[in-house]
Design a protein around this motif. Structure first.
Motif, PDB file in Angstrom:
ATOM      1  N   GLU A 196     -74.914  27.062 -70.693  1.00 46.65           N
ATOM      2  CA  GLU A 196     -73.495  27.796 -70.314  1.00 46.65           C
ATOM      3  C   GLU A 196     -72.521  26.614 -69.933  1.00 46.65           C
ATOM      4  O   GLU A 196     -72.990  25.604 -69.212  1.00 46.65           O
ATOM      5  N   ARG A 197     -71.427  26.988 -70.351  1.00 44.09           N
ATOM      6  CA  ARG A 197     -70.338  26.118 -69.919  1.00 44.09           C
ATOM      7  C   ARG A 197     -69.410  26.761 -68.922  1.00 44.09           C
ATOM      8  O   ARG A 197     -69.003  27.864 -69.004  1.00 44.09           O
ATOM      9  N   TYR A 198     -69.047  25.885 -68.009  1.00 43.42           N
ATOM     10  CA  TYR A 198     -68.091  25.997 -66.979  1.00 43.42           C
ATOM     11  C   TYR A 198     -67.041  25.411 -66.686  1.00 43.42           C
ATOM     12  O   TYR A 198     -67.163  24.091 -67.075  1.00 43.42           O
ATOM     13  N   ILE A 199     -65.938  26.022 -66.237  1.00 49.13           N
ATOM     14  CA  ILE A 199     -64.551  25.139 -65.970  1.00 49.13           C
ATOM     15  C   ILE A 199     -64.448  24.926 -64.525  1.00 49.13           C
ATOM     16  O   ILE A 199     -64.680  25.884 -63.630  1.00 49.13           O
ATOM     17  N   VAL A 200     -64.143  23.563 -64.048  1.00 47.21           N
ATOM     18  CA  VAL A 200     -64.046  23.176 -62.748  1.00 47.21           C
ATOM     19  C   VAL A 200     -62.484  22.405 -62.630  1.00 47.21           C
ATOM     20  O   VAL A 200     -62.290  21.336 -63.444  1.00 47.21           O
ATOM     21  N   HIS A 201     -61.813  22.827 -61.697  1.00 48.53           N
ATOM     22  CA  HIS A 201     -60.502  22.060 -61.383  1.00 48.53           C
ATOM     23  C   HIS A 201     -60.581  21.402 -60.246  1.00 48.53           C
ATOM     24  O   HIS A 201     -61.192  21.896 -59.141  1.00 48.53           O
ATOM     25  N   THR A 202     -60.401  19.839 -60.200  1.00 49.08           N
ATOM     26  CA  THR A 202     -60.610  19.224 -59.061  1.00 49.08           C
ATOM     27  C   THR A 202     -59.320  18.417 -58.882  1.00 49.08           C
ATOM     28  O   THR A 202     -58.470  18.446 -59.818  1.00 49.08           O
ATOM     29  N   ASP A 203     -59.016  17.855 -57.644  1.00 46.11           N
ATOM     30  CA  ASP A 203     -58.057  16.854 -57.349  1.00 46.11           C
ATOM     31  C   ASP A 203     -58.109  15.532 -58.212  1.00 46.11           C
ATOM     32  O   ASP A 203     -59.251  15.360 -58.769  1.00 46.11           O
ATOM     33  N   ASN A 204     -57.398  14.750 -58.383  1.00 45.95           N
ATOM     34  CA  ASN A 204     -57.423  13.507 -59.257  1.00 45.95           C
ATOM     35  C   ASN A 204     -58.205  12.592 -58.438  1.00 45.95           C
ATOM     36  O   ASN A 204     -58.346  11.288 -58.887  1.00 45.95           O
ATOM     37  N   ARG A 205     -58.631  12.662 -57.191  1.00 44.87           N
ATOM     38  CA  ARG A 205     -59.544  11.571 -56.439  1.00 44.87           C
ATOM     39  C   ARG A 205     -60.984  11.950 -56.854  1.00 44.87           C
ATOM     40  O   ARG A 205     -61.663  11.148 -56.619  1.00 44.87           O
ATOM     41  N   ILE A 206     -61.314  13.030 -57.337  1.00 49.13           N
ATOM     42  CA  ILE A 206     -62.762  13.274 -57.888  1.00 49.13           C
ATOM     43  C   ILE A 206     -63.016  12.675 -59.252  1.00 49.13           C
ATOM     44  O   ILE A 206     -62.446  13.657 -60.397  1.00 49.13           O
ATOM     45  N   LEU A 207     -63.502  11.544 -59.535  1.00 49.78           N
ATOM     46  CA  LEU A 207     -63.634  10.889 -60.868  1.00 49.78           C
ATOM     47  C   LEU A 207     -64.844  11.055 -61.356  1.00 49.78           C
ATOM     48  O   LEU A 207     -65.859  10.403 -60.624  1.00 49.78           O
ATOM     49  N   PHE A 208     -65.143  11.659 -62.481  1.00 57.78           N
ATOM     50  CA  PHE A 208     -66.312  11.614 -63.471  1.00 57.78           C
ATOM     51  C   PHE A 208     -65.854  11.298 -64.879  1.00 57.78           C
ATOM     52  O   PHE A 208     -64.906  11.685 -65.322  1.00 57.78           O
ATOM     53  N   GLU A 209     -66.904  10.779 -65.610  1.00 58.58           N
ATOM     54  CA  GLU A 209     -66.765  10.824 -67.184  1.00 58.58           C
ATOM     55  C   GLU A 209     -67.674  11.679 -67.833  1.00 58.58           C
ATOM     56  O   GLU A 209     -68.427  12.137 -67.320  1.00 58.58           O
ATOM     57  N   PRO A 210     -67.278  11.855 -69.127  1.00 52.92           N
ATOM     58  CA  PRO A 210     -68.150  12.771 -69.980  1.00 52.92           C
ATOM     59  C   PRO A 210     -69.560  12.256 -69.870  1.00 52.92           C
ATOM     60  O   PRO A 210     -69.961  11.157 -69.941  1.00 52.92           O
ATOM     61  N   ASP A 211     -70.528  12.927 -70.126  1.00 53.75           N
ATOM     62  CA  ASP A 211     -71.875  12.666 -70.248  1.00 53.75           C
ATOM     63  C   ASP A 211     -72.522  12.411 -68.568  1.00 53.75           C
ATOM     64  O   ASP A 211     -73.673  12.230 -68.679  1.00 53.75           O
ATOM     65  N   ASP A 212     -71.735  12.229 -67.693  1.00 58.16           N
ATOM     66  CA  ASP A 212     -72.249  12.144 -66.431  1.00 58.16           C
ATOM     67  C   ASP A 212     -72.899  13.343 -65.807  1.00 58.16           C
ATOM     68  O   ASP A 212     -72.393  14.612 -66.118  1.00 58.16           O
ATOM     69  N   GLU A 213     -74.001  13.298 -65.112  1.00 57.12           N
ATOM     70  CA  GLU A 213     -74.725  14.285 -64.579  1.00 57.12           C
ATOM     71  C   GLU A 213     -74.037  14.657 -63.163  1.00 57.12           C
ATOM     72  O   GLU A 213     -74.024  13.869 -62.522  1.00 57.12           O
TER      73      GLU A 213
END
Length: 344
Positions: free
Chosen positions: A314-331
C-alpha cells in the motif's frame, strides 16, 4: 439568524434533482462557503437564494421574511441581497463610479455619485472612479463589482466563484482584501467555490456539497481535521484511508501498524489520517509493531516535503517539515502523530 435555507430542492431536465434537500443557516456578520466540485449544485443553490431560480420545494428566509417557497417568489431586486458574479458583469461603457451608482435607485440622483464614491474609497478604488472596466485589472474589476454589490447596503452578499478569473498571486491578495472589506462593513456573505484553499482561508464556516447534498457543515478546522465522510476527507486535501474490523476498541490494525482512533468503534470502519499527522523515521530504534516501508517518491516544496511511502503493498502520503530528509529507496518507518478519524 440572518438567512435560513430549509430543505430546498431544484430539478431541471427530466425531473432529475440537482439540489436535494439542502438546509443551512447564515449568521449576522458571517462569511459562509458552499464548497464542492463542479456540478454538485452549489451555484444553483446560490441562484435560488438570490431569486434568479425558482425552487421546487423548501423555503428561503432572510431576517425572518420568506423570500422563496413553493408559493412565494420575491423578485431578486427586492430581496436586499447583493450578488457578485464570476465575470463581474460590469457595464463596459460606464466608469467605475457610474457602475456603482447605477444600483442606488433608493437615493436621490444628486446623492448617488457621492455615496458611490464613498463606497469605492472603502474598497480602495477611489482613485480609479473615472476608469472604464477595460482600463482596470482583474483584481480592480473585482473590487468595483464588490463595491457595486455592497453599495445598496444589502443584508447579504452572494459571491459566485468571484476569484476564479484571477492569477494565483492576485487571487490570494484580492481574497484577503475582499474578506477584510466584508468584515469591516459588518456584512454577511455566501461564497461559492470549488477551491478548497479558498474556502478554508476565506470562510468562517463551510458547507461541503456533493451530488446535490450537503455532507458536512462546520468551521474550516472542523471539516478539515474531523471529516465525517470519505468524500469530505478526500475533497478537503490529501488523506490516507484505512479500512478494518474493530471490536469495541479505539485502536485499528493497519499495514503501518496499530493506529489510535479518535473514538471507540465496533464493526467495519473506514478512517482517515492527514499526511501531516504522520511522520517518518529510520527503522532502527522504532517502536515494536511498526512496519517498515520504502520511500517511492519525494516532493520538495521549500517549507515542507511530501513523501510517498510504500508499505506492504500500500502507498501512503506523509508531509514533514524540511528538516526531515530522506531519499527515494530509503527504508523508513511511518509513525502517527495524531489519532485517525472514524468516518460515517
Amino acid at each position: 439568524m440572518l438567512l435560513e435555507v430549509r430543505n430546498i430542492e431544484k430539478s431541471f431536465e427530466k425531473g432529475v434533482p440537482v439540489v436535494k434537500g439542502v438546509s443551512f443557516s447564515v449568521h449576522e456578520n458571517e462569511i459562509f462557503a458552499l464548497l464542492g466540485p463542479s456540478g454538485c449544485g452549489k451555484t444553483t443553490t446560490l441562484r435560488m437564494i438570490s431569486g434568479f431560480e425558482r425552487l421546487d420545494r423548501g423555503e428561503v428566509k432572510l431576517d425572518g421574511i420568506t423570500l422563496s417557497s413553493e408559493n412565494t417568489q420575491v423578485a431578486p431586486q427586492k430581496r436586499g441581497i447583493g450578488f457578485v458574479f464570476q465575470d463581474y458583469a460590469l457595464f463596459p461603457h460606464m466608469s467605475a463610479l457610474d457602475n456603482v451608482a447605477f444600483g442606488l435607485t433608493d437615493l436621490p440622483k444628486f446623492k448617488r455619485r457621492v455615496f458611490a464614491e464613498e463606497v469605492l474609497c472603502r474598497t480602495g478604488m477611489g482613485d480609479y472612479k473615472d476608469r472604464n472596466p477595460a482600463e482596470l485589472s482583474g483584481g480592480q474589476q473585482q473590487r468595483v463589482a464588490l463595491a457595486r454589490a455592497i453599495a445598496p447596503e444589502p443584508k447579504l452578499v452572494l459571491l459566485d466563484e468571484p476569484f476564479s478569473n484571477l492569477d494565483a498571486m492576485l487571487r490570494d491578495t484580492t481574497r484577503k482584501e475582499v474578506r477584510s472589506i466584508l468584515k469591516r462593513a459588518g456584512m454577511s456573505a455566501i461564497l461559492v467555490t470549488h477551491d478548497q484553499e479558498e474556502a478554508l482561508s476565506f470562510a468562517d464556516r463551510i458547507a461541503v456539497m456533493n451530488d446535490g447534498k450537503i455532507e458536512q457543515i462546520g468551521t474550516p478546522e472542523e471539516v478539515y481535521y474531523k471529516p465525517k465522510t470519505k468524500f469530505v476527507a478526500q475533497f478537503l486535501g490529501r488523506t490516507n484511508l484505512f479500512e478494518a474490523d474493530v471490536e469495541n476498541s479505539d485502536m485499528i490494525d493497519t499495514k503501518l501498524g496499530s493506529l489510535r482512533l479518535n473514538c471507540r468503534a465496533n464493526g467495519p470502519v473506514v478512517c482517515s489520517i492527514r499526511p501531516e499527522h504522520l511522520t517518518i523515521e529510520k527503522p532502527n530504534g522504532a517502536a515494536e509493531g511498526c512496519s517498515k516501508g520504502v520511500i517511492v517518491g519525494r516532493e520538495f516544496k521549500g517549507h515542507d516535503i511530501t513523501y510517498y511511502v510504500e508499505c506492504s503493498g500500500e502507498r501512503y502520503i506523509v508531509h514533514t517539515d524540511n528538516r526531515i530528509l530522506f531519499e527515494p529507496d530509503d527504508e523508513v518507518v511511518v509513525k502517527p502523530l495524531e489519532p485517525a478519524v472514524v468516518l460515517d
